[in-house]
Each structure stands twice: as structure tokens, then as C-alpha cells.
Write a protein that holds these residues in place. Structure first.
Motif, mmCIF file in Angstrom:
data_model
loop_
_atom_site.group_PDB
_atom_site.id
_atom_site.type_symbol
_atom_site.label_atom_id
_atom_site.label_comp_id
_atom_site.label_asym_id
_atom_site.label_seq_id
_atom_site.Cartn_x
_atom_site.Cartn_y
_atom_site.Cartn_z
ATOM 1 N N ARG A 271 32.503 45.409 44.123
ATOM 2 C CA ARG A 271 33.098 45.357 42.785
ATOM 3 C C ARG A 271 32.704 44.116 41.993
ATOM 4 N N GLY A 272 31.867 43.245 42.586
ATOM 5 C CA GLY A 272 31.422 42.044 41.883
ATOM 6 C C GLY A 272 32.437 40.918 41.900
ATOM 7 N N VAL A 273 33.323 40.926 42.883
ATOM 8 C CA VAL A 273 34.342 39.886 43.031
ATOM 9 C C VAL A 273 33.922 39.009 44.203
ATOM 10 N N GLY A 274 34.245 37.737 44.149
ATOM 11 C CA GLY A 274 33.952 36.855 45.272
ATOM 12 C C GLY A 274 32.761 35.972 44.995
ATOM 13 N N PRO A 275 32.327 35.243 46.011
ATOM 14 C CA PRO A 275 31.205 34.320 45.838
ATOM 15 C C PRO A 275 29.891 35.071 45.694
ATOM 16 N N ARG A 276 28.875 34.351 45.255
ATOM 17 C CA ARG A 276 27.525 34.923 45.177
ATOM 18 C C ARG A 276 26.920 34.917 46.575
ATOM 19 N N HIS B 55 40.276 34.021 56.194
ATOM 20 C CA HIS B 55 41.261 34.869 56.881
ATOM 21 C C HIS B 55 41.425 36.224 56.199
ATOM 22 N N THR B 56 40.284 36.832 55.892
ATOM 23 C CA THR B 56 40.279 38.113 55.190
ATOM 24 C C THR B 56 39.380 39.092 55.945
ATOM 25 N N PRO B 57 39.820 40.325 56.130
ATOM 26 C CA PRO B 57 38.992 41.301 56.851
ATOM 27 C C PRO B 57 37.643 41.536 56.154
ATOM 28 N N GLN B 58 36.616 41.757 56.968
ATOM 29 C CA GLN B 58 35.277 42.005 56.428
ATOM 30 C C GLN B 58 35.276 43.193 55.474
ATOM 31 N N ARG B 59 36.039 44.201 55.786
ATOM 32 C CA ARG B 59 36.091 45.399 54.932
ATOM 33 C C ARG B 59 36.558 45.039 53.516
ATOM 34 N N THR B 60 37.547 44.147 53.421
ATOM 35 C CA THR B 60 38.055 43.717 52.116
ATOM 36 C C THR B 60 36.993 42.952 51.354
ATOM 37 N N VAL B 61 36.297 42.039 52.034
ATOM 38 C CA VAL B 61 35.263 41.237 51.363
ATOM 39 C C VAL B 61 34.094 42.125 50.949
ATOM 40 N N ARG B 62 33.754 43.124 51.752
ATOM 41 C CA ARG B 62 32.696 44.080 51.359
ATOM 42 C C ARG B 62 33.095 44.825 50.080
ATOM 43 N N ASP B 63 34.364 45.209 50.005
ATOM 44 C CA ASP B 63 34.845 45.886 48.806
ATOM 45 C C ASP B 63 34.772 44.951 47.606
ATOM 46 N N TRP B 64 35.171 43.699 47.774
ATOM 47 C CA TRP B 64 35.067 42.722 46.681
ATOM 48 C C TRP B 64 33.621 42.625 46.221
ATOM 49 N N ARG B 65 32.704 42.526 47.186
ATOM 50 C CA ARG B 65 31.287 42.381 46.839
ATOM 51 C C ARG B 65 30.799 43.595 46.046
#
Length: 69
Positions: A38-43, A26-36
Motif C-alpha cells: 500500500r506504499g506505507v512504511g520505510p523505503r 515487533h510487527t508481523p511480516q505479513r503486516t509489513v508486506r501489506d504496508w509495503r
């Protein structure tokens, strides 16, 4: 706020697309792209030279801290 649940019947080796992952948590794609970025989130992985990003159900569980039952 509802906790994020990964269905127990999903196999750990199953793949989730980037879009499926965003929907699941339940997170916007834009947020997950930013996490990626910055090296945050799953591989994430790309297969067969495609532009699509994938992660496994096991990696999703690991990142969310959900023990496999």
C-alpha cells in the motif's frame, strides 16, 4: 506499550533486512508486506538482483520519527 528504539550505536548507513526490521518494530511480516503493497512504511531496496529487501537504519529512524542523537 514499549516505544520502539533503534540502538544509538547503529550507523545510519547500516542495512536491515526485511526480517530484522519486522523484529525491531515487533510487527508481523505479513503486516509489513501489506504496508509495503500500500506504499506505507520505510523505503526498501534490493541489491545485486537478490530477492531480499533491505532498508537502512537511517530510513528506519526517519520513518519512526526518531531523531538521530
Amino acid at each position: 506499550m514499549q516505544p520502539i528504539e533503534v540502538p544509538t550505536q547503529w550507523e545510519d548507513s547500516a542495512l536491515l533486512t526485511f526480517e530484522q526490521f519486522c523484529t525491531l518494530i515487533h510487527t508481523p511480516q505479513r503486516t509489513v508486506r501489506d504496508w509495503r503493497r500500500r506504499g506505507v512504511g520505510p523505503r526498501w531496496s534490493r541489491f545485486n538482483g537478490t530477492g531480499r529487501l533491505y532498508t537502512t537504519v537511517a530510513e528506519t529512524r526517519r520513518w519512526l520519527g526518531i531523531p538521530r542523537s
